[in-house]
Enzyme design. Structure first.
Site, mmCIF file in Angstrom:
data_model
loop_
_atom_site.group_PDB
_atom_site.id
_atom_site.type_symbol
_atom_site.label_atom_id
_atom_site.label_comp_id
_atom_site.label_asym_id
_atom_site.label_seq_id
_atom_site.Cartn_x
_atom_site.Cartn_y
_atom_site.Cartn_z
ATOM 1 N N LYS A 221 -3.532 6.396 8.261
ATOM 2 C CA LYS A 221 -4.423 6.761 7.143
ATOM 3 C C LYS A 221 -5.001 8.129 7.445
ATOM 4 C CE LYS A 221 -8.729 4.960 5.062
ATOM 5 N NZ LYS A 221 -8.583 5.049 3.622
ATOM 6 N N ARG B 194 0.861 -1.197 0.000
ATOM 7 C CA ARG B 194 0.000 0.000 0.000
ATOM 8 C C ARG B 194 0.891 1.238 0.000
ATOM 9 N NH1 ARG B 194 -2.094 3.417 3.855
ATOM 10 N NH2 ARG B 194 -4.177 4.234 3.472
ATOM 11 N N SER C 91 -12.900 -2.496 1.612
ATOM 12 C CA SER C 91 -13.118 -1.864 2.922
ATOM 13 C C SER C 91 -14.568 -1.429 3.028
ATOM 14 C CB SER C 91 -12.243 -0.616 3.067
ATOM 15 O OG SER C 91 -10.885 -0.957 2.955
HETATM 16 N N1 3NM Z 1 -7.638 1.486 6.514
HETATM 17 P P1 3NM Z 1 -2.531 1.101 11.633
HETATM 18 S S1 3NM Z 1 -7.506 2.179 8.945
HETATM 19 C C1 3NM Z 1 -5.274 1.393 5.779
HETATM 20 O O1 3NM Z 1 -10.495 2.056 8.556
HETATM 21 C C2 3NM Z 1 -6.302 1.608 6.798
HETATM 22 O O2 3NM Z 1 -10.420 1.307 6.529
HETATM 23 C C3 3NM Z 1 -8.400 1.753 7.575
HETATM 24 O O3 3NM Z 1 -3.002 1.321 10.135
HETATM 25 C C4 3NM Z 1 -9.877 1.717 7.554
HETATM 26 O O4 3NM Z 1 -2.486 -0.374 11.861
HETATM 27 C C5 3NM Z 1 -6.058 1.985 8.116
HETATM 28 O O5 3NM Z 1 -1.176 1.718 11.703
HETATM 29 C C6 3NM Z 1 -4.720 2.192 8.737
HETATM 30 O O6 3NM Z 1 -3.509 1.801 12.518
HETATM 31 C C7 3NM Z 1 -4.294 1.088 9.660
#
Ligand code: 3NM
Length: 215
Positions: A139, A39, A110
């Site tokens: 994100k 990503r 998602s």
């Molecule tokens: N998507 P971390 S949260 C890529 O809610 C992504 O759909 C999300 O990263 C969603 O593990 C997210 O560092 C980031 O919190 C996740």
């Protein structure tokens, strides 16, 4: 798809790592991730030839450890590299079109609401990502932390659908998230920013095993 692939699902781009991202990915591969999503996204991400080369390097490493390689968003690149799958969000490309272009690859979508969930299934998603469960720094445009309410609702309404939880997840959350209905967890920063990414990967794997042992 085999739900077990979602257990310890590592996601990473070069922007998520301070040092060498390939070192981090290899440590994660050596210590038990079950799936990898490339990503490359956000202000600091690679572009042009470096973007393509980095993807190829990640794919080569995943092949060496026999772990499926999923591309985030970039359908053209997923086709060009013959990736094992693709993951799309709600604001990205249309999941139905992606399914038509890649009929036999893993397709992840998602989702945040019941409507999005139903549409993802109609579009042919193999699994859905639900989040953010907790707050996330990885994100920029993430929604507000949602906890596990929708995750549980989704798991109960469609028990056969593979579901992965995402957003701010640490090893100590795995057991409860699986109890709430997730087949696994997606992780960026807990592994990508760890001092010892291999050790943290093992902690995720062990927490999944702890959950499975009490079934
Ligand atoms: N998507 P971390 S949260 C890529 O809610 C992504 O759909 C999300 O990263 C969603 O593990 C997210 O560092 C980031 O919190 C996740």
């Amino acid at each position: 798809m085999n739900k077990q692939l979602l257990e310890t699902y590592f996601i990473m781009g070069s922007q998520d790592v301070v040092g060498d991202p390939l070192f981090v990915l290899e440590a994660a591969l050596q210590n038990g991730i079950t799936l990898f999503q490339w990503r490359e996204k956000g202000e600091q991400c690679l572009t042009g030839d470096a973007y393509v080369q980095f993807t190829k390097d990640c794919q080569t490493l995943c092949k060496r450890y026999d772990i499926p390689f999923i591309v985030n968003d970039d359908v053209e690149l997923a086709i060009r590299l013959n990736a094992d799958g693709i993951h799309v969000g709600q604001d990205d490309v249309d999941a139905k079109k992606v399914r038509e272009q890649l009929p036999h690859k893993i397709l992840g979508v998602s989702v945040h609401t019941q409507d999005e969930l139903q549409r993802a299934i109609q579009d042919g998603a193999d699994y859905v990502g639900i989040g953010p469960i907790f707050s996330t720094q990885s994100k920029k445009d993430a929604k507000k932390p949602a906890g596990t309410t929708f995750l549980t609702e989704a798991a109960q309404s469609i028990p056969t659908l593979p579901i992965v939880a995402i957003g701010g997840i640490q090893p100590e959350h795995v057991y409860d998230l699986r109890q709430a209905g997730a087949d696994g967890v997606s992780i960026i920063s807990a592994i990508s920013k760890a001092e010892n990414p291999g050790e943290v990967t093992q902690a995720f794997r062990k927490e999944n095993e702890r959950f499975l042992q009490q079934l």
